[in-house]
Scaffold this active site. Structure first.
Site, PDB file in Angstrom:
ATOM      1  N   GLU A   8      29.562  37.111  32.067  1.00  0.00           N
ATOM      2  CA  GLU A   8      28.359  36.285  31.965  1.00  0.00           C
ATOM      3  C   GLU A   8      27.108  37.083  31.641  1.00  0.00           C
ATOM      4  O   GLU A   8      26.223  36.590  30.939  1.00  0.00           O
ATOM      5  CB  GLU A   8      28.075  35.536  33.283  1.00  0.00           C
ATOM      6  CG  GLU A   8      29.240  34.767  33.850  1.00  0.00           C
ATOM      7  CD  GLU A   8      29.953  35.566  34.901  1.00  0.00           C
ATOM      8  OE1 GLU A   8      30.260  36.742  34.643  1.00  0.00           O
ATOM      9  OE2 GLU A   8      30.207  35.029  35.990  1.00  0.00           O
ATOM     10  N   ASP A  81      32.703  35.149  36.886  1.00  0.00           N
ATOM     11  CA  ASP A  81      32.762  35.250  38.347  1.00  0.00           C
ATOM     12  C   ASP A  81      33.897  34.404  38.939  1.00  0.00           C
ATOM     13  O   ASP A  81      34.250  33.351  38.398  1.00  0.00           O
ATOM     14  CB  ASP A  81      31.430  34.807  38.957  1.00  0.00           C
ATOM     15  CG  ASP A  81      30.337  35.847  38.754  1.00  0.00           C
ATOM     16  OD1 ASP A  81      30.673  36.994  38.403  1.00  0.00           O
ATOM     17  OD2 ASP A  81      29.152  35.512  38.932  1.00  0.00           O
ATOM     18  N   ASP A  83      34.420  32.052  41.024  1.00  0.00           N
ATOM     19  CA  ASP A  83      34.084  30.835  41.752  1.00  0.00           C
ATOM     20  C   ASP A  83      34.099  29.666  40.778  1.00  0.00           C
ATOM     21  O   ASP A  83      34.455  29.826  39.605  1.00  0.00           O
ATOM     22  CB  ASP A  83      32.731  30.971  42.456  1.00  0.00           C
ATOM     23  CG  ASP A  83      31.591  31.299  41.486  1.00  0.00           C
ATOM     24  OD1 ASP A  83      31.800  31.216  40.261  1.00  0.00           O
ATOM     25  OD2 ASP A  83      30.490  31.637  41.954  1.00  0.00           O
ATOM     26  N   GLU A  85      31.692  27.933  39.361  1.00  0.00           N
ATOM     27  CA  GLU A  85      30.792  28.084  38.214  1.00  0.00           C
ATOM     28  C   GLU A  85      31.389  29.034  37.187  1.00  0.00           C
ATOM     29  O   GLU A  85      31.346  28.773  35.989  1.00  0.00           O
ATOM     30  CB  GLU A  85      29.421  28.599  38.684  1.00  0.00           C
ATOM     31  CG  GLU A  85      28.584  27.581  39.405  1.00  0.00           C
ATOM     32  CD  GLU A  85      28.251  26.380  38.546  1.00  0.00           C
ATOM     33  OE1 GLU A  85      27.810  26.544  37.402  1.00  0.00           O
ATOM     34  OE2 GLU A  85      28.455  25.256  39.038  1.00  0.00           O
ATOM     35  N   TYR A 318      31.684  40.796  45.556  1.00  0.00           N
ATOM     36  CA  TYR A 318      31.091  39.540  45.099  1.00  0.00           C
ATOM     37  C   TYR A 318      30.312  38.881  46.224  1.00  0.00           C
ATOM     38  O   TYR A 318      30.786  38.781  47.359  1.00  0.00           O
ATOM     39  CB  TYR A 318      32.183  38.602  44.593  1.00  0.00           C
ATOM     40  CG  TYR A 318      31.648  37.396  43.864  1.00  0.00           C
ATOM     41  CD1 TYR A 318      30.765  37.543  42.800  1.00  0.00           C
ATOM     42  CD2 TYR A 318      32.015  36.115  44.235  1.00  0.00           C
ATOM     43  CE1 TYR A 318      30.269  36.440  42.125  1.00  0.00           C
ATOM     44  CE2 TYR A 318      31.535  35.003  43.557  1.00  0.00           C
ATOM     45  CZ  TYR A 318      30.660  35.178  42.511  1.00  0.00           C
ATOM     46  OH  TYR A 318      30.164  34.083  41.855  1.00  0.00           O
ATOM     47  N   ARG A 320      29.051  35.740  46.604  1.00  0.00           N
ATOM     48  CA  ARG A 320      29.156  34.320  46.949  1.00  0.00           C
ATOM     49  C   ARG A 320      30.521  34.103  47.605  1.00  0.00           C
ATOM     50  O   ARG A 320      31.533  33.951  46.930  1.00  0.00           O
ATOM     51  CB  ARG A 320      28.996  33.432  45.711  1.00  0.00           C
ATOM     52  CG  ARG A 320      27.612  33.507  45.095  1.00  0.00           C
ATOM     53  CD  ARG A 320      27.431  32.504  43.969  1.00  0.00           C
ATOM     54  NE  ARG A 320      26.148  32.711  43.316  1.00  0.00           N
ATOM     55  CZ  ARG A 320      25.934  33.517  42.296  1.00  0.00           C
ATOM     56  NH1 ARG A 320      26.944  34.219  41.796  1.00  0.00           N
ATOM     57  NH2 ARG A 320      24.734  33.644  41.757  1.00  0.00           N
ATOM     58  N   HIS A 364      38.941  35.554  48.614  1.00  0.00           N
ATOM     59  CA  HIS A 364      37.705  36.325  48.524  1.00  0.00           C
ATOM     60  C   HIS A 364      37.635  37.317  49.678  1.00  0.00           C
ATOM     61  O   HIS A 364      38.400  37.248  50.631  1.00  0.00           O
ATOM     62  CB  HIS A 364      36.488  35.402  48.584  1.00  0.00           C
ATOM     63  CG  HIS A 364      36.343  34.547  47.372  1.00  0.00           C
ATOM     64  ND1 HIS A 364      35.201  33.805  47.129  1.00  0.00           N
ATOM     65  CD2 HIS A 364      37.166  34.306  46.328  1.00  0.00           C
ATOM     66  CE1 HIS A 364      35.340  33.152  45.992  1.00  0.00           C
ATOM     67  NE2 HIS A 364      36.521  33.432  45.501  1.00  0.00           N
TER      68      HIS A 364
END
Length: 777
Positions: A8, A81, A83, A85, A318, A320, A364
Site C-alpha cells: 500500500e 496489510d 486485515d 482493509e 503490525y 492493528r 495475529h
C-alpha cells in the site's frame, strides 16, 4: 524483473525491497484504488445491495503503472496489510491488473512484521485472497454508506445543513452525552473521615525515635466508617461536621496502641503486551497522544524507518490487532535479553501466556518490537521525538510482559484504643503500607492508571502492643464525586468493553466526532458534548433507538466477524439491517418541524436596537445575535469564545519568558496560540511552534492564519524573516535529498502525502488513511 510485489505505501515498499533484493520489484498502490462514489449512494438497494465501485480520482496513473509492471513480471504477489482493509485493497488491485487472456496467477501473501524471516517465509508460502474478509469489509463499507448517506440529509432537514451522522460514531457521541447527564443529575453526598497521625513511643525493647505515620478511623462502635460492601453503593457512618468533631474528640480521650499486625505477600503480574486498544489507551495516558496520532506514528514504525547503513527497517509488528499472542522466537530473545540485563531471577522459567478476548484473531500477534538488537536507545538518533516515545513505550511494555511477577509485602496495622488501661471494643484505626520485596517487571515498567489511586506509604518497624502517641487527630470533610468525563483512554476502553467498533476504527471514531463539533475536550483533555452534539444525539435516539443502541451496534460488529468466518452471508446482514432502518427513516422524515440548540441568554445588549443578545448556533459554531430577530438582524462574533481569558485552555510544559508562569494553549480568531496562564496580569502570547526550524535563519516555524482564515506556516522571526508556506511542515528529514523537513499535501481525492520542500527532489510518500470506511460511519 522476475516477480512483482504490491503493497500500500512507499515506506513499506522500500523496507520490503531491501529485504527481497533485485529479483523482486516492489510497488505501492498508495492505499485503496477503488471506493464507492462520493456524490451518489453507489449501492443498488433493489438488487442485493450491489456496490458500484469507481476508481478513486487521482489513482488512474497508479493503476496504469501497476498494470505495466504486472505485464513484465513472471509472478505477482500482493502483500497489503493482514486485515479486512488490506484484503479489500488486494482484491481490487487483483481485479484491475488481471489480464483477460493471461493465466498468470496472482498470489496473496501476509505477514505481521516486516522482517527478513517473516517476508521471505510469506513469499515462499503464498496463498489466495480471502473473499470472506473482502465480504466483511464490503459489508461494513455498505452499512456505513447506507447510514451516512441517508442520515445526513435527515439532519439537514431537521437541524441544519452541513451536518452528518454515522453508524458507530453516533453511538460514541451517545456515550459522552449520557455521561454528561449522569454528571448533571449526580447528587453529591457529604461524608467525613477521621484522620490520625500517630507516633511510636520509645520503650526499652523498642528504643529510638521513629517517624510518625498516618492512619484512618476504620470502625467506630462496631460500625464501619465507610461500608464498601453496601449493595446500593458506599454507606457512610459520619455525614456531618458536628458528628465528626464529636467522634474525633472521643478518640482524643483514649490511648492508642498497635493491637495487631497483618502481613500478606501478594504477587503482581505484568500487563499483557499491547493490543491496538491498550496501546491507544497507554499512549493517551503517558504521552498525551490522541488515538489518531498514536496510529499514525505506529504505522511509521511498522512500515520502516531509515536506520543509516541498515536502510529502512520495520521496528514493530503490525499495529492493528486484538491478540496478545507472542511468537515463540520473540519470547526466546526477550528472555535472553532479560537475563542479561536484569539477572536470571527476572526471567520466569516458562514464558507468560496472556488470554485474548473471544473474538480476537489469534493468527495475529500482539504489538511488539521486531529486533532484539534495536533497542530504543540504539536507534534514538534516527527517530523523531514522537517515534522514539512510542517505540520506547512498546519496547518496555513487551519486555516487561515477559518478566517475572513482582513480590509485594502488604502490611496492615490495626490500631486499638484503651480507656483507663482497658481496651475499647468495636473501635479501631488502620494504617496500610506496601514494601516491594522483589521488583520483577516493575524494575522496567508499570502500567499507568486512568484515575489516581490513593498511595500506600511505608510503615515503621513496630511490634504488636507498642504504644502510640496521637500527634494529630482531625475530622476531614469529603463529598462523593460524579463519574468522570471520558478521556481518550477511557473512551477507547469503554468502546472495546461494549464491543462498539474494532481496533482499527477507534482512532477514526474519536477524530470524527471532534471534527464534526459534536464533542470537544476541556482543559483536562476530557470529552464533553457540545450543544449541537446533544441536539443531534437526542434526535437520533428518539427517531432511531435501535441504530443508536449499544447492544445493537455490538451485535453488528459480531455479525461482521461472522461474515469473515464464513458463518453468515453479507447480503443477509445488510438486508436485516436496512429493512427496519428504512422504515424508521421514512417515519422520522415525515414528522414536521425542526430542532435546534436552544438560544442561550446573555447580559450583552444589541448596540443597534437595545434588545438583549443571545447565543445562537450557526454552521460555523456559536455567535451572538439580537433576540429581536427578524426585526433586528444584528450579529457579531461571540466574545470570550476566542479571548484569552474565557477560552478553554490546554496546559503545556512551556514557561512564560516574562513572568515565569506556565503557558497554556488558547484558541483565538486566527487559530491556536500560547498565552500566559496569569492573564490578565500578564498578557504575554506567542505562536505555537511546529518543531520545524526555518531553513533561512533557524527560527521556529509557527502556524498562523491569513485575513481570510486560511492557515499558513511562517518563520517566528517575522518581519525580520519572511519565509512562509501554505503547507503544514512535518519534522521529518527527506530520505532522498536530506532536506530538513517535509510538508503535508492533500490531493483531490482527500489523500494525504508527505512531500519534499525542494521541488527538484520530487520525493513524495503516501500517508495511509485510518480505516476509510469508518470515516463515513
Amino acid at each position: 524483473m522476475k516477480a512483482l510485489v504490491i503493497v500500500e505505501s512507499p515506506a513499506k515498499a522500500r523496507t520490503i525491497n531491501k529485504i527481497l533484493g533485485k529479483d523482486f520489484g516492489v510497488k505501492a498502490s498508495i492505499g485503496h484504488i477503488k471506493d464507492l462514489p462520493k456524490k451518489e449512494l453507489g449501492v443498488d438497494v433493489d438488487h442485493d445491495f450491489t456496490p458500484h465501485y469507481v476508481t478513486i480520482p487521482g489513482k488512474e496513473k497508479v493503476i496504469r503503472e501497476l498494470k505495466a509492471e504486472a505485464k513484465k513480471a513472471e509472478e505477482i504477489y500482493i502483500a497489503t496489510d493482514p486485515d479486512r482493509e488490506g484484503e479489500a485493497i488486494a482484491y481490487h488491485i487483483a481485479e484491475d491488473i488481471r489480464q483477460p487472456r493471461n493465466s498468470k496467477k496472482i498470489y496473496r501473501v501476509t505477514f505481521h512484521e516486516i522482517t527478513e524471516r517473516a517476508v521471505k517465509e510469506a513469499i515462499s508460502h503464498p496463498g489466495e485472497i480471502d473473499l470472506n474478509k473482502v465480504d466483511a469489509q464490503q459489508a461494513r463499507r455498505i452499512l456505513d454508506r447506507l447510514v451516512g448517506y441517508n442520515l445526513s440529509p435527515f439532519l439537514w432537514q431537521k437541524v441544519r445543513r452541513g451536518l452528518s451522522a454515522g453508524r458507530v460514531q453516533s453511538v460514541a457521541v451517545r456515550l459522552i452525552v449520557d455521561r454528561e447527564r449522569e454528571i448533571e443529575a449526580f447528587q453529591k453526598e457529604e461524608y467525613w473521615t477521621i484522620d490520625a497521625l500517630l507516633e511510636p513511643l520509645a520503650t526499652p525493647a523498642n528504643s529510638g525515635a521513629k517517624a510518625p505515620f498516618p492512619a484512618k478511623l476504620y470502625r467506630y462502635r462496631d460500625a464501619l466508617v465507610i461500608d464498601r460492601e453496601e449493595k446500593e453503593g458506599k454507606k457512610f457512618l459520619i455525614t456531618n461536621g458536628e458528628e465528626a468533631q464529636r467522634v474525633a474528640d472521643d478518640i482524643r480521650t483514649k490511648d492508642t496502641f498497635l493491637a495487631k499486625i497483618e502481613t500478606k505477600m501478594r504477587k503482581r503480574s505484568p500487563a499483557a503486551p499491547f493490543s491496538t486498544s491498550t496501546l491507544q489507551q497507554e499512549a493517551a495516558r503517558r504521552l498525551r497522544f490522541p488515538a489518531k496520532k498514536t496510529m499514525m506514528v505506529a504505522q511509521q514504525l511498522y512500515e520502516g524507518i531509515e536506520l543509516g547503513e541498515d536502510g529502512s527497517v520495520g521496528l514493530i509488528t503490525y499495529m492493528r490487532t486484538d491478540s496478545f499472542r507472542i511468537a515463540p522466537e520473540a519470547q526466546q530473545w526477550a528472555a535472553e535479553l532479560i537475563r542479561h540485563k536484569f539477572g536470571k531471577d527476572y526471567a520466569p522459567e516458562k514464558p507468560p501466556l496472556y488470554r485474548s478476548k473471544g473474538n480476537a484473531q489469534e493468527a495475529h500477534e500482539a504489538i511488539r518490537p521486531t529486533y532484539p538488537d534495536k533497542s530504543p536507545e540504539a536507534v534514538k538518533r534516527y527517530l523523531s521525538k514522537d517515534q522514539y516515545s512510542l517505540y520506547q513505550l512498546i519496547w518496555n511494555r513487551f519486555i516487561a510482559s515477559q518478566m517475572s511477577p513482582a513480590q509485594l509485602e502488604q502490611t496492615t496495622f490495626i490500631i486499638g484504643l484503651k480507656e483507663s488501661g482497658t481496651e475499647v471494643k468495636g473501635t479501631e484505626l488502620r494504617a496500610a503500607g506496601t514494601v516491594i520485596r522483589f521488583q520483577g517487571f516493575m524494575a522496567l515498567y508499570t502500567e499507568s492508571m486512568d484515575e489516581i489511586e490513593e498511595e500506600e506509604g511505608i510503615l515503621p518497624p513496630l511490634q504488636e502492643g507498642d504504644a502510640l502517641r496521637q500527634a494529630d487527630i482531625k475530622p476531614v470533610q469529603h463529598f462523593t464525586q460524579p463519574p468522570p468525563r471520558y478521556t481518550e483512554a477511557t473512551l477507547v476502553k469503554t468502546l472495546e468493553e461494549k464491543g462498539i467498533g474494532r481496533p482499527s476504527t477507534y482512532a477514526a471514531i474519536l477524530s470524527t466526532i471532534q471534527d464534526r463539533k459534536y464533542v470537544e475536550k476541556n482543559g483536562d483533555r476530557r470529552f464533553f458534548p457540545t450543544e449541537l452534539g446533544v441536539v443531534v444525539n437526542d434526535l437520533l435516539v428518539d427517531k432511531f433507538p435501535e441504530l443508536i443502541d449499544f447492544n445493537f451496534t455490538a451485535r453488528m460488529e459480531d455479525e461482521l466477524d461472522e461474515i469473515e468466518n464464513a458463518k453468515m452471508r453479507w447480503v443477509d446482514v445488510i438486508n436485516d439491517f436496512y429493512t427496519p432502518f428504512k422504515g424508521d427513516l421514512q417515519k422520522a422524515s415525515a414528522d414536521r418541524g425542526r430542532v435546534r440548540p436552544q438560544d442561550t441568554p446573555t447580559d450583552e445588549v444589541c448596540e443597534k436596537c437595545g434588545s438583549p443578545m443571545v447565543i445562537k448556533w450557526g454552521r460555523h459554531g456559536k455567535f451572538l445575535a439580537c433576540s429581536a430577530y427578524p426585526k433586528c438582524k444584528n450579529t457579531r462574533p461571540l466574545e470570550g469564545e476566542n479571548s484569552p481569558q474565557k477560552a478553554e485552555s490546554t496546559p503545556t510544559d512551556e514557561v512564560c519568558e516574562k513572568c515565569g508562569a506556565p503557558m497554556v494553549i488558547k484558541s483565538g480568531r486566527f487559530g491556536k496560540f500560547l498565552a500566559c496562564s496569569q492573564y490578565p496580569e500578564c498578557k504575554n502570547t506567542r505562536p505555537i511552534a511546529t518543531g520545524v526550524k526555518c531553513p533561512l535563519d533557524q527560527g521556529d516555524i509557527v502556524e498562523r492564519k491569513s485575513k481570510r482564515g486560511k492557515s499558513f506556516w511562517s518563520c517566528g522571526n517575522y518581519p525580520n524573516c519572511t519565509f512562509a508556506l501554505w503547507y503544514r511542515p512535518v519534522p521529518k528529514e527527506c530520505p532522498k535529498c536530506h532536506a530538513p523537513f517535509l510538508v503535508e499535501q492533500w490531493n483531490k481525492a482527500g489523500e494525504l502525502s508527505l512531500a519534499c520542500i525542494d521541488k527538484e527532489c520530487k520525493y513524495r510518500e503516501q500517508v495511509k488513511k485510518e480505516e476509510p470506511a469508518a470515516t463515513e460511519a
